[in-house]
Every structure is written in structure tokens, then in C-alpha cells.
Design an enzyme around this catalytic site. Structure first.
Site, mmCIF file in Angstrom:
data_model
loop_
_atom_site.group_PDB
_atom_site.id
_atom_site.type_symbol
_atom_site.label_atom_id
_atom_site.label_comp_id
_atom_site.label_asym_id
_atom_site.label_seq_id
_atom_site.Cartn_x
_atom_site.Cartn_y
_atom_site.Cartn_z
ATOM 1 N N HIS A 18 -29.899 3.595 -12.439
ATOM 2 C CA HIS A 18 -29.782 3.172 -11.843
ATOM 3 C C HIS A 18 -30.412 1.884 -11.484
ATOM 4 O O HIS A 18 -31.935 1.350 -12.502
ATOM 5 C CB HIS A 18 -30.404 3.653 -10.628
ATOM 6 N N HIS A 21 -34.610 2.417 -13.452
ATOM 7 C CA HIS A 21 -34.453 2.442 -14.355
ATOM 8 C C HIS A 21 -34.028 0.873 -14.620
ATOM 9 O O HIS A 21 -34.984 0.949 -16.329
ATOM 10 C CB HIS A 21 -33.990 3.629 -14.600
ATOM 11 N N CYS A 126 -42.586 22.416 -8.060
ATOM 12 C CA CYS A 126 -41.783 20.969 -7.751
ATOM 13 C C CYS A 126 -40.558 20.350 -9.296
ATOM 14 O O CYS A 126 -40.982 20.500 -9.900
ATOM 15 C CB CYS A 126 -42.368 19.474 -6.911
ATOM 16 N N CYS A 129 -40.608 17.180 -9.605
ATOM 17 C CA CYS A 129 -41.502 16.672 -9.783
ATOM 18 C C CYS A 129 -42.055 17.391 -11.847
ATOM 19 O O CYS A 129 -42.741 16.569 -12.837
ATOM 20 C CB CYS A 129 -42.959 16.905 -10.145
ATOM 21 N N CYS A 144 -42.882 18.082 -0.634
ATOM 22 C CA CYS A 144 -43.305 18.101 -2.002
ATOM 23 C C CYS A 144 -43.475 16.270 -1.656
ATOM 24 O O CYS A 144 -42.318 16.037 -0.556
ATOM 25 C CB CYS A 144 -42.322 17.952 -2.865
ATOM 26 N N HIS A 147 -40.762 13.687 -3.659
ATOM 27 C CA HIS A 147 -39.005 14.412 -3.556
ATOM 28 C C HIS A 147 -37.948 15.177 -1.747
ATOM 29 O O HIS A 147 -37.290 15.983 -1.447
ATOM 30 C CB HIS A 147 -38.696 16.109 -4.553
ATOM 31 N N LYS A 298 -36.202 2.667 0.159
ATOM 32 C CA LYS A 298 -36.268 3.102 -1.594
ATOM 33 C C LYS A 298 -34.744 3.680 -1.360
ATOM 34 O O LYS A 298 -34.044 4.094 -0.626
ATOM 35 C CB LYS A 298 -37.315 4.686 -0.673
ATOM 36 N N LYS A 301 -29.965 9.134 -3.474
ATOM 37 C CA LYS A 301 -28.925 9.748 -3.721
ATOM 38 C C LYS A 301 -28.493 10.132 -1.517
ATOM 39 O O LYS A 301 -27.417 9.531 -1.561
ATOM 40 C CB LYS A 301 -28.240 10.602 -4.186
HETATM 41 N N1 MSP Z 1 -39.032 11.450 -17.412
HETATM 42 C C1 MSP Z 1 -39.651 11.349 -16.641
HETATM 43 C C2 MSP Z 1 -41.102 10.479 -17.622
HETATM 44 C C3 MSP Z 1 -41.562 10.480 -18.296
HETATM 45 S S1 MSP Z 1 -42.372 10.161 -20.010
HETATM 46 C C4 MSP Z 1 -42.760 10.299 -20.912
HETATM 47 C C5 MSP Z 1 -39.424 10.338 -15.625
HETATM 48 N N2 MSP Z 1 -37.863 10.112 -15.172
HETATM 49 S S2 MSP Z 1 -37.290 9.457 -14.058
HETATM 50 O O1 MSP Z 1 -36.466 9.063 -14.678
HETATM 51 O O2 MSP Z 1 -37.953 9.704 -12.915
HETATM 52 O O3 MSP Z 1 -38.177 8.248 -14.839
HETATM 53 C C6 MSP Z 1 -38.442 7.218 -15.405
HETATM 54 C C7 MSP Z 1 -39.177 5.686 -14.451
HETATM 55 O O4 MSP Z 1 -37.927 5.686 -13.987
HETATM 56 C C8 MSP Z 1 -40.355 5.805 -14.485
HETATM 57 O O5 MSP Z 1 -41.228 4.880 -15.076
HETATM 58 C C9 MSP Z 1 -40.110 5.768 -12.978
HETATM 59 O O6 MSP Z 1 -40.969 5.122 -11.623
HETATM 60 C C10 MSP Z 1 -38.882 4.527 -12.924
HETATM 61 N N3 MSP Z 1 -38.572 4.581 -11.920
HETATM 62 C C11 MSP Z 1 -37.543 5.388 -11.507
HETATM 63 N N4 MSP Z 1 -37.165 5.007 -10.229
HETATM 64 C C12 MSP Z 1 -37.491 3.760 -9.306
HETATM 65 C C13 MSP Z 1 -36.969 2.080 -9.144
HETATM 66 N N5 MSP Z 1 -36.479 3.076 -8.540
HETATM 67 N N6 MSP Z 1 -37.846 1.540 -9.299
HETATM 68 C C14 MSP Z 1 -37.935 0.697 -10.219
HETATM 69 N N7 MSP Z 1 -38.347 2.500 -10.987
HETATM 70 C C15 MSP Z 1 -38.705 3.736 -10.737
HETATM 71 O O7 MSP Z 1 -40.378 10.085 -14.197
#
Ligand code: MSP
Length: 528
Positions: A18, A21, A126, A129, A144, A147, A298, A301
Site C-alpha cells: 500500500h 510501504h 501478538c 507484531c 495489542c 493491532h 489510519k 483493511k
Molecule cells: N517485516 C517487518 C519489518 C522487518 S525489517 C527487518 C514489518 N513489515 S511491515 O510490512 O509491517 O512494514 C514494513 C514497513 O512499512 C515498516 O517500516 C513500516 O513502518 C512501514 N509502514 C507500514 N505502514 C505504513 C504507513 N501507513 N505509513 C508509512 N509507513 C508504513 O514491519
């Protein structure tokens, strides 16, 4: 500076990417492209985090194997990043064979060293997390906080990592290196978290979590996701305890880990302790960016407001990802939360990229063709002694000076702030054009003055194309083409006088570098 090694967080693959990411990958790509303008060897690592209970459960719910789910979703991330012109050097998947093998050896080495030990444990896990939570971290309802799910009570014999052994050394490192955690205000949060850390579980019983890397010599245990995931930063570049590769020796330590604020603890405490245990140098910076909300809510889903980057490009009919990259990168000051809204997107990119920057180049080149048949003459070039139009030379000097200003912002990971500097010089240059009205100068027959205004602007535009390149590589490429400017030039080599003398362009070769986002299309909702 001879190398720059930067990494993103690796994303969980239990869904599609999304724009949150995407935000992180865009920021990192921009930093990578900026440093490629300053040094020869930039290595940009990204990838996917594929093990753990969440993936196991999602795959089971979809009636496919975890590996099938990972293959399908990892591909979605790769396709999205290609669509955003994210140019990484390696896309690591934690299911890659080389990664799994090295993680097993890291684990074994830490067991042998006594930093990992076996221990019976009951805790609240969790799966969102992928970690154990303390009772005091939960909401009043026992959920949590991130989540909003009730953690499972897990009772297992696990391996534990002796995190507490490294507590003092981590505190000392953070205190002695104020730019280690960026932005600095987050360092205090980490220091507070360090107050009550305990040793952490680093494995799960295989009969509970099958989808994980097996502990060597103990097939009943799977290595817990965080030690697996964090190690990607060294396994991806050839870390091997016995025989570190030349690439590893050259690239490590990382110059920066770019991550979201939610996973700062894992990076600035757990990862640092693991590196200390492995006796490896520590990364130079950990840059924790803020989160992206959608229309100030925020993304989730359950709210149905999750936006994919591809859907934004499609619904605005964007030919290149530049506008979206620019918008995301400038959505928040360093480390703060940002917001996405269709309306704001449209307004900002139209104002900055089309009206201010694109039009400036377009009308200047058009005037050059109209008044000088597209030719730049040497007598137009402003120098300290040959300034025909007041303010020309100082505008040029100020623009060139912006390179240092922008570099300094990048050293502090102030990506939006650096872009703001570029737009401010664009605005100043637009004002210089309005104030000096080259069309009036031409009408009055002051052709050298008119030529000087246009030449000054075109020289500034060369500098601007270099500075905007990391954000908008396609627009910058098109600007450079029309200016006959070499965009591969290192920032250090850019001079006051970049515009080539003689015939620069014909009427047919001029085209807008960015078309305004079509308002009718933009008004359609893009939320998928
Ligand atoms: N897999 C772990 C990270 C392991 S790093 C060795 C994880 N994955 S995640 O898919 O949940 O998140 C990946 C990255 O995307 C994280 O840095 C997280 O902060 C970022 N984001 C997820 N949602 C976000 C937003 N809504 N806005 C900005 N960044 C976000 O955590």
C-alpha cells in the site's frame, strides 16, 4: 565518500503493498539517487519478510502453501516498485537460500557464545507484531495497542537472546552519537524503552510455527521472525562468519536503515544488540520516518481505505510515477506523519511541478526560440563583471549554493525539506523573470539584456534538474534533454555555467515536462 549502503524495512507479504510501504521505498530511492550524484558505489537493499505465524495462517486460510503465498505477494511488491521507478540493487526475500543458511549460522554462533540460551516461557504473543508483549503495553481491554487484537497466551520452551547484557552499551552508543537515531526526538523514546528491557525470545516451537527457518541441531525450533528479518541487512551483501565477502567488507556498516517509527525499537535495540554480539560495526544512522494516513485516518483493511500505489498512478492517468514520488516524499517533515488525499495531490503537483517548474522551463525555451532562434550567445552569460540585468549573477550563485544546502538536508534525512529548497529557488527564478520581463526587454530592443535573463534562467534550470532528479527522474531527464544538460554529472562538478553555447533547441523540440493532472480524472475517487 566512496560508498553508500542503505536499506529499507522488508515488508510482510501477507498482503499487497500500500502507499505506506511505498512511502518508505520512495524516500529510500530518493536518498539512493541523491547519493549516486555524490559517490560511485551506492547499494540499495529492499525486500520481503516472509516467515512467521501470520503468513502461515493467511496461506492456510487461502488454501495455499506459505511458499505459494510468498511467491505471489513478493511479486506484487516487485511489480509495484518497478512502477514507481524504485531502483534497488538487491531484492532480498527471507526465503532466499543464501539468507536462510547464514541466519542458521548466526544463530548457532550466538548459541555457542552463550548469548542465546534455552528457557521455558509463558507470554502474550501478538501475531500482528510477531512478538511477545508485556502486560503493561496492552490497552485497558487487554488488546495489542497497534493491532487491537487480543494476544495469544503462548507457553513454550524457546531460545532467548541475552539482550540485557548489551543494555548499557546500547545506551552509551545512543547517548554518544546524537545523529545515530534520526530524528533525534525519537532517541529519547528508545532510551525510555531500554529502561525495562528483558531478554527476548528468538525462536518458536516448530509445532506452533512451522513456517520459519529451522534452528541448526534443534529441528523442533523455528528461528523467530525478527532475528531472521533483521539479519537480512548483512546476509544480503554476503556476510559469512568464516569468510566475509569482499562486498560485505566494502559495504558494511550500513550508512542508513530507513524504517517506520513503529519498528524503531527492533532496529535500535534488538538489531544493535545482535550486531554487538556478532562483534560487527554498527550502522551509522537509523532513520525512522512517520506514518502515512489517508484523508487524516489510519489506513486499515477494516476501514476499507487502503490505497495501492498502482491505483493512484492509474486513476490519475500518470505516464510516469514522478508526481506521486514527489507528493509522497514531500508529504511530511523529517520523521513526522504525512497524509494522502486526492485533492491535495492534484493541487500540489499541479502547482509545483506543472505551474512553477515545468512552465518556467517551457516559456523560457519558447522565448529563446522566439527572440534568438533558440541560440545562446556568449555575451548573454552573466558573470560578476558582465551583469547586464541586476540580480542575474546573484541568482545563479544562490542556485548553485543550494546544492550544498540540499546535501546538508540529505545528511539529516530531511527529504521534504530538501525538496522545499528546490521549489524555493524555482519560485525565486519565476519572480526574477516577472521582475525583469524579458518580453518587454525584447520589445524595447534590449536584446542582450533579454538574452541574459533567459540564459540565467536556463543555467538555473540545469541546476534544478540535477536537484529534482532524485524525486522526479523522468521529469529531470526530460528537462536535461531540452537543456542539452548532462544529468549524470556529479553534484560537486556542477558549475554556474552549464548551458551550452550556440543553438540549443528548436520550436519542435520544446514540450511540457509535466502535464497538469487532469482535473476530471482526478476528481474520481481512487480508493480501491
Ligand atoms: N517485516 C517487518 C519489518 C522487518 S525489517 C527487518 C514489518 N513489515 S511491515 O510490512 O509491517 O512494514 C514494513 C514497513 O512499512 C515498516 O517500516 C513500516 O513502518 C512501514 N509502514 C507500514 N505502514 C505504513 C504507513 N501507513 N505509513 C508509512 N509507513 C508504513 O514491519
Amino acid at each position: 565518500m566512496n560508498k553508500y549502503y542503505l536499506t529499507t524495512a522488508i515488508d510482510y507479504v501477507n498482503g499487497a503493498p500500500h502507499i505506506g510501504h511505498a512511502y518508505e521505498k520512495i524516500l529510500t530511492d530518493i536518498i539512493a539517487r541523491h547519493y549516486s550524484q555524490r559517490c560511485d558505489d551506492v547499494f540499495f537493499l529492499t525486500g520481503t519478510d516472509e516467515h512467521g505465524i501470520k503468513i502461515q495462517k493467511t496461506a492456510a486460510a487461502n488454501g495455499i502453501t506459505p511458499k505459494e503465498l510468498c511467491d505471489m505477494n513478493a511479486q506484487k511488491f516487485k511489480t509495484s516498485w518497478a512502477g514507481l521507478d524504485i531502483k534497488y540493487n538487491r531484492f532480498i526475500r527471507t526465503t532466499d537460500e543464501d539468507h536462510e543458511k547464514v541466519v542458521q549460522h548466526i544463530f548457532k554462533k550466538l548459541v555457542e557464545k552463550g548469548d542465546i540460551y534455552k528457557h521455558s516461557y509463558e507470554g502474550l504473543y501478538c501475531s500482528g507484531c510477531e512478538c511477545f508483549l508485556n502486560e503493561k503495553d496492552l490497552t485497558e481491554d487487554g488488546l495489542c495497542p497497534d493491532h487491537l487484537k487480543k494476544p495469544e497466551v503462548v507457553s513454550e520452551e524457546n531460545y532467548f537472546f541475552a539482550l540485557t547484557k548489551y543494555k548499557d552499551a546500547i545506551i552509551k552508543h545512543i547517548k554518544e552519537n546524537p545523529d545515530f537515531i534520526v530524528p533525534q526526538f525519537r532517541a529519547n523514546e528508545v532510551l525510555n524503552q531500554l529502561e525495562d528491557i528483558r531478554d527476548i525470545s528468538v525462536s518458536r516451537a516448530k509445532n506452533n510455527v512451522k513456517w520459519g527457518i529451522e534452528v541448526l541441531d534443534d529441528p523442533e525450533q523455528s528461528i523467530y521472525v525478527w532475528i531472521d528479518a533483521l539479519s537480512n541487512y548483512i546476509t544480503a551483501i554476503g556476510y559469512d562468519m568464516e569468510n566475509p565477502t569482499e562486498q560485505f567488507n566494502k559495504l558494511w556498516p550500513a550508512d542508513v536503515h530507513v524504517i517506520g517509527k513503529d519498528i524503531l525499537k527492533f532496529h535500535s535495540i534488538y538489531w544493535i544488540a545482535i550486531l554487538m554480539a556478532l562483534e560487527l560495526p554498527l550502522p551509522k544512522h537509523i532513520f525512522a520516518h512517520g506514518w502515512i494516513t489517508i484523508d487524516e485516518s489510519k489506513m486499515s483493511k477494516s476501514l476499507g481505505n487502503v490505497i495501492s500505489p498502482t491505483s493512484v498512478l492509474e486513476s490519475f492517468n500518470l505516464e510516469t510515477p514522478d508526481a506521486f514520488r514527489y507528493y509522497m516524499a514531500t508529504s511530511a517533515p523529517c520523521g513526522k506523519d504525512g497524509n494522502y488525499s486526492d485533492e491535495d495531490f492534484k493541487e500540489k503537483v499541479n502547482a509545483h511541478l506543472a505551474n512553477s517548474m515545468g512552465n518556467l522551463l517551457n516559456r523560457t525555451l519558447s522565448m529563446l526560440v522566439k527572440y534568438f532562434d533558440g541560440e545562446i550567445k556568449s555575451e548573454f552569460v552573466p558573470t560578476a563583471d558582465t551583469e547586464l540585468v541586476e540580480g542575474s549573477f546573484s541568482l545563479l550563485k544562490e542556485s548553485l549554493g543550494k546544492i550544498k544546502v540540499v546535501e546538508n538536508h540529505f545528511c539529516r534525512f530531511e527529504i521534504a525539506e530538501a525538496a522545499q529548497e528546490v521549489i524555493s529557488i524555482v519560485d525565486k527564478t519565476n519572480k526574477y523573470v516577472t521582475d525583469n520581463a524579458p518580453w518587454t526587454l525584447a520589445k524595447e530592443g534590449k536584446m542582450n539584456e533579454c538574452g541574459q535573463v533567459l540564459t540565467t534562467v536556463l543555467n538555473v534550470m540545469c541546476i534544478i534538474s540535477s536537484l529534482i532528479y532524485p524525486y522526479c527522474p523522468n521529469i529531470a531527464g526530460e528537462m536535461a534533454r531540452q537543456l542539452s544538460y548532462d544529468l549524470t554529472k556529479k553534484l560537486d562538478d556542477v558549475t554556474l555555467n552549464e548551458i551550452k553555447l550556440g543553438k540549443l533547441i528548436t520550436k519542435e523540440e520544446i514540450k511540457p515536462v509535466f502535464l497538469r493532472v487532469d482535473s476530471e480524472l482526478a476528481d474520481k475517487s481512487v480508493k480501491k
